[in-house]
Motif scaffolding. Structure first.
Motif, PDB file in Angstrom:
ATOM      1  N   LEU A  93       0.940  -1.273  -0.018  1.00  0.00           N
ATOM      2  CA  LEU A  93       0.079   0.021  -0.163  1.00  0.00           C
ATOM      3  C   LEU A  93       1.003   1.199  -0.218  1.00  0.00           C
ATOM      4  CD1 LEU A  93      -2.783   1.377   0.199  1.00  0.00           C
ATOM      5  CD2 LEU A  93      -2.724   0.984   2.437  1.00  0.00           C
ATOM      6  N   ALA A  94       2.027   1.290   0.752  1.00  0.00           N
ATOM      7  CA  ALA A  94       2.721   2.464   0.873  1.00  0.00           C
ATOM      8  C   ALA A  94       3.536   2.487  -0.699  1.00  0.00           C
ATOM      9  CB  ALA A  94       4.024   2.162   1.915  1.00  0.00           C
ATOM     10  N   TRP A  95       3.817   1.527  -1.334  1.00  0.00           N
ATOM     11  CA  TRP A  95       4.206   1.709  -2.673  1.00  0.00           C
ATOM     12  C   TRP A  95       3.311   2.334  -3.542  1.00  0.00           C
ATOM     13  CZ3 TRP A  95       3.527  -1.691  -7.135  1.00  0.00           C
ATOM     14  CH2 TRP A  95       4.592  -1.535  -8.123  1.00  0.00           C
ATOM     15  N   LEU A  96       1.945   1.615  -3.505  1.00  0.00           N
ATOM     16  CA  LEU A  96       0.887   2.345  -4.276  1.00  0.00           C
ATOM     17  C   LEU A  96       0.604   4.113  -3.888  1.00  0.00           C
ATOM     18  CD1 LEU A  96      -1.880  -0.237  -4.066  1.00  0.00           C
ATOM     19  CD2 LEU A  96      -0.347   0.367  -6.089  1.00  0.00           C
ATOM     20  N   ILE A  97       0.908   4.196  -2.699  1.00  0.00           N
ATOM     21  CA  ILE A  97       0.671   5.620  -2.257  1.00  0.00           C
ATOM     22  C   ILE A  97       1.820   6.454  -2.749  1.00  0.00           C
ATOM     23  CG2 ILE A  97       0.531   7.265  -0.226  1.00  0.00           C
ATOM     24  CD1 ILE A  97      -2.022   5.519  -0.496  1.00  0.00           C
ATOM     25  N   ARG A  98       3.087   6.026  -3.001  1.00  0.00           N
ATOM     26  CA  ARG A  98       4.043   6.943  -3.359  1.00  0.00           C
ATOM     27  C   ARG A  98       3.771   6.952  -5.003  1.00  0.00           C
ATOM     28  NH1 ARG A  98       8.287   9.900  -3.107  1.00  0.00           N
ATOM     29  NH2 ARG A  98      10.341   9.125  -4.083  1.00  0.00           N
ATOM     30  N   ILE A  99       3.403   5.975  -5.804  1.00  0.00           N
ATOM     31  CA  ILE A  99       2.935   6.024  -7.026  1.00  0.00           C
ATOM     32  C   ILE A  99       1.888   7.300  -7.072  1.00  0.00           C
ATOM     33  CG2 ILE A  99       1.667   4.887  -9.148  1.00  0.00           C
ATOM     34  CD1 ILE A  99       3.088   2.564  -8.056  1.00  0.00           C
ATOM     35  N   SER A 100       0.828   7.272  -6.242  1.00  0.00           N
ATOM     36  CA  SER A 100      -0.184   8.028  -6.306  1.00  0.00           C
ATOM     37  C   SER A 100       0.246   9.521  -6.128  1.00  0.00           C
ATOM     38  CB  SER A 100      -1.311   7.807  -4.921  1.00  0.00           C
ATOM     39  OG  SER A 100      -1.414   6.664  -5.120  1.00  0.00           O
ATOM     40  N   HIS A 101       1.235   9.888  -5.206  1.00  0.00           N
ATOM     41  CA  HIS A 101       1.737  10.884  -4.885  1.00  0.00           C
ATOM     42  C   HIS A 101       2.487  11.447  -6.203  1.00  0.00           C
ATOM     43  CE1 HIS A 101       4.192  14.141  -3.015  1.00  0.00           C
ATOM     44  NE2 HIS A 101       5.195  13.519  -3.545  1.00  0.00           N
ATOM     45  N   ASN A 102       3.415  10.480  -6.787  1.00  0.00           N
ATOM     46  CA  ASN A 102       4.057  11.119  -8.119  1.00  0.00           C
ATOM     47  C   ASN A 102       3.045  11.348  -9.214  1.00  0.00           C
ATOM     48  OD1 ASN A 102       6.535  10.754  -6.821  1.00  0.00           O
ATOM     49  ND2 ASN A 102       6.749   8.613  -7.769  1.00  0.00           N
ATOM     50  N   LEU A 103       1.950  10.804  -9.132  1.00  0.00           N
ATOM     51  CA  LEU A 103       1.073  10.938 -10.159  1.00  0.00           C
ATOM     52  C   LEU A 103       0.357  12.586  -9.946  1.00  0.00           C
ATOM     53  CD1 LEU A 103      -0.561   7.690 -11.313  1.00  0.00           C
ATOM     54  CD2 LEU A 103       0.749   9.004 -12.426  1.00  0.00           C
ATOM     55  N   VAL A 104       0.024  12.501  -8.661  1.00  0.00           N
ATOM     56  CA  VAL A 104      -0.575  13.762  -8.275  1.00  0.00           C
ATOM     57  C   VAL A 104       0.381  14.904  -8.592  1.00  0.00           C
ATOM     58  CG1 VAL A 104      -1.764  15.066  -6.377  1.00  0.00           C
ATOM     59  CG2 VAL A 104      -2.066  12.880  -6.668  1.00  0.00           C
ATOM     60  N   VAL A 105       1.502  14.876  -8.261  1.00  0.00           N
ATOM     61  CA  VAL A 105       2.471  15.928  -8.574  1.00  0.00           C
ATOM     62  C   VAL A 105       2.589  16.151  -9.983  1.00  0.00           C
ATOM     63  CG1 VAL A 105       5.072  16.431  -8.431  1.00  0.00           C
ATOM     64  CG2 VAL A 105       3.959  15.378  -6.244  1.00  0.00           C
TER      65      VAL A 105
END
Lengths: 437, 191
Positions: free
Chosen positions: B80-92
């Motif tokens: 999940l932390a990995w998915l959240i990291r991907i989410s963060h990059n996409l939001v940025v």
């Protein structure tokens, strides 16, 4: 003595778990009341949002889209259906996308466009008609490059190419530049990932060092490009800078597992480059650029502390790393003093943070040297320039104090300074493997 | 005890699904999607504030995850932390590439109609103000605040997900709270 950051986290964790409350925490640390209370109130005020959920219809639709995408690309994951030689297997493993690229390059040749066509494409830039051919020839080279070492080196070569493309477009092509930045990210990420897959420690250490040195050069080049780029290109250059910086840090952490001293040496080179950048930009009143360089400086200083901890955990003698860090942090303080004198008011806090980090790192290094009786002629406290105001000096030498208004009654250790440099070591995790594109 | 056992069983199940998905098993990845889509959606919605873009980005997160799953290392950080990291990059990227502005005014809907309306308005206002302030933090501080306070990740997972030491995460969190305080004080001053 505990640092404010640690006390704060301790209190937050207790309050969130219901084991304590703000008043009880403050009663336990009365000296920190003035600083602790408002921050705890903020922390308690951050609450989970109400339960926002995606609609059932969306979840089904998105799942269907996802499955359709996966099945449409599934073939590329399946093993080759007949026996191959070892080399052919490696090529096949590279996947259908590589084969498609090869096909494209072959088609270009067969169509009579020939080597000259591919050659001409090498100077093309994102957005040019020939650019896809350039990328295809790179895929072609990947297919025939075998072994993690060669693959990592090839990716670094391609990363250099992307940087050349970025440099060629900084003034003219703000839209196409992001394509080169994305390519740059793919290349440096692939480079470090291949390096991390190498089993031979000596070979992997060499490659980590190469990645670290290459990305250090990239940071300097991107600094220069940032100064001359058009306004529209700036955010892309900044993005490339962030990518180079994070890859650099990752390479140094990886390198530290094999050769901590070399990692510390390279880290100091990078720290010097960030300080040079901060000084040069502060002199030109480029506040934001100076602040960015100082923030990176601070992160690298803390990385230096981590490298020493990694070295310790691996059972290495940390004397050399600590001595290197102690001497360097003493020198950094002088330069930071110069920057402080030139910085506008709003930037001074960032300089103070950098000084504080430097003082803490100095304290940790001195502590390490004292343990081994190797302190030699290194000053116990970092030499803070005379023209820094007294209250700022106090803050810098008192880990955990946070603003220039800090009163001695709160910390109770006025000149405690470097000896308390608590380690900020954490777990020094390698941080690798967050491998998204 | 029972809760701990079921958490362990779920983790083992996730590990197995990841193993299968890494080997190309689409159904296993579909199960991982089912287990994590709500959390990913919620994280993105908090930062984007509208359903259309949140849905689009949520889909992109799972596509990216599928493309990159062979590079995921479970020893580094939880899935999940990995998915959240991907989410963060996409939001940025979303804010950077499309020049979107952070939607600071939306409130996060609470469907609980039973609550006292006045109280609800006050809570919503407070939360919207806090969210607006969080969205003004630098990207890294924002991510640490959200992962700790909203997503409830332990420090070790945040550290491994961001490639930093736990000590560095504590410092970032401390700085973020100081900055948040500054932002909220300024907002109060302007009212």
């Amino acid at each position: 003595m505990k640092k404010l950051a640690d006390i704060l986290i301790e209190c937050i964790e207790e309050i969130r778990s219901g084991r304590s409350n703000i008043a009880a925490c403050i009663d336990r640390y009365p000296a920190w009341r003035r600083k602790l209370e408002p921050l705890l109130e903020i922390a308690v005020g951050i609450q989970e949002p109400p339960d926002v959920s995606p609609s059932h219809e969306f979840k089904l639709r998105a799942r269907a889209n996802l499955m359709e995408h996966i099945h449409s690309t599934e073939l590329s994951r399946k093993p080759w259906p007949f026996e191959l030689t070892a080399r052919a297997k490696q090529i096949a493993w590279a996947g259908r996308s590589k084969l498609a690229a090869v096909a494209l390059a072959i088609i270009a040749t067969v169509c009579g466009l020939g080597g000259g066509f591919a050659y001409a494409a090498q100077d093309s830039l994102p957005g040019d008609n020939l650019y896809p051919v350039k990328i295809s020839t790179e895929e072609f080279r990947r297919v025939f490059t075998v072994g993690d070492v060669a693959e990592a080196e090839l990716e670094l070569t391609f990363a250099n190419r992307r940087l050349e493309e970025i440099a060629a477009m900084t003034k003219t092509e703000p839209d196409a530049i992001s394509m080169a930045v994305n390519g740059y990210q793919r290349n440096v990420t692939a480079g470090i990932e291949r390096a991390e897959e190498i089993k031979n420690p000596a070979q992997s250490a060499n490659l980590f060092e190469s990645v670290a040195m290459v990305t250090l050069q990239h940071l300097k080049i991107l600094d220069s490009l940032h100064d001359v780029s058009s306004e529209n290109s700036q955010s892309s250059i900044e993005q490339a800078h962030e990518i180079a910086f994070s890859t650099h840090v990752r390479a140094l952490r990886d390198l530290a597992m094999e050769n901590p001293l070399r990692a510390a040496e390279i880290n100091l080179l990078t720290i010097d480059s960030r300080l040079d950048r901060a000084r040069a930009t502060a002199e030109q009143n480029e506040t934001e650029k100076a602040e960015l360089a100082l923030i990176q400086f601070e992160e690298l200083i803390r990385l230096g502390e981590d490298l020493s901890q990694i070295s310790k955990r691996l059972g290495h003698d940390t004397t050399d790393v600590d001595e290197l860090n102690a001497r360097a942090t003493a020198a950094h303080m002088e330069v930071l003093g110069l920057i402080y004198g030139k910085a506008p008011e709003q930037t001074k806090e960032v300089v103070e943070n950098a000084m504080e980090a430097s003082a803490e790192a100095h304290g940790q290094a001195v502590e390490g040297l004292q343990e081994k009786g190797a302190i030699d002629n290194i000053p116990q406290e970092p030499p803070i320039p005379d023209d820094i105001p007294e209250e700022v000096k106090e803050r810098i030498l008192t880990p955990g104090s946070e603003d220039s208004g800090g009163k001695s009654g709160e910390s109770g250790n006025g000149s405690g300074g470097s000896g308390q440099g608590s380690s900020n070591s954490g777990n020094g995790s390698s941080g690798s493997g967050n491998g998204q594109n | 005890m029972h809760h701990q056992d079921s958490a362990n069983a779920e983790q083992i199940n996730i590990d197995l699904l990841i193993q299968k998905a890494t080997a190309g098993d689409a159904n296993a990845f579909g199960r991982l999607y089912d287990m994590h889509v709500d959390r990913v959606y919620r994280h993105i919605y908090y930062r984007i504030g509208n359903v259309v873009d949140t849905e689009d980005l949520t889909q992109q997160v799972f596509l990216k995850a599928w493309q990159a799953i062979r590079r995921y290392k479970k020893t580094s950080s939880p899935f999940l932390a990995w998915l959240i990291r991907i989410s963060h990059n996409l939001v940025v990227d979303f804010y950077r590439s499309k020049k979107h502005h952070v939607n600071l005014n939306h409130d996060l809907r609470d469907e609980d109609q039973e609550s006292n309306p006045e109280q609800l308005t006050e809570v919503r206002f407070g939360q919207a103000r806090m969210r607006a302030a969080i969205m003004q933090l630098p990207s890294e501080q924002q991510q640490v605040i959200l992962m700790r306070f909203i997503e409830d990740f332990p420090f070790a997972d945040i550290a491994s997900s961001l490639g930093k030491s736990e000590g560095a995460i504590r410092v970032i969190l401390h700085r973020a709270l100081k900055k948040l305080r500054g932002i909220l004080v300024n907002v109060e001053g302007e009212r």
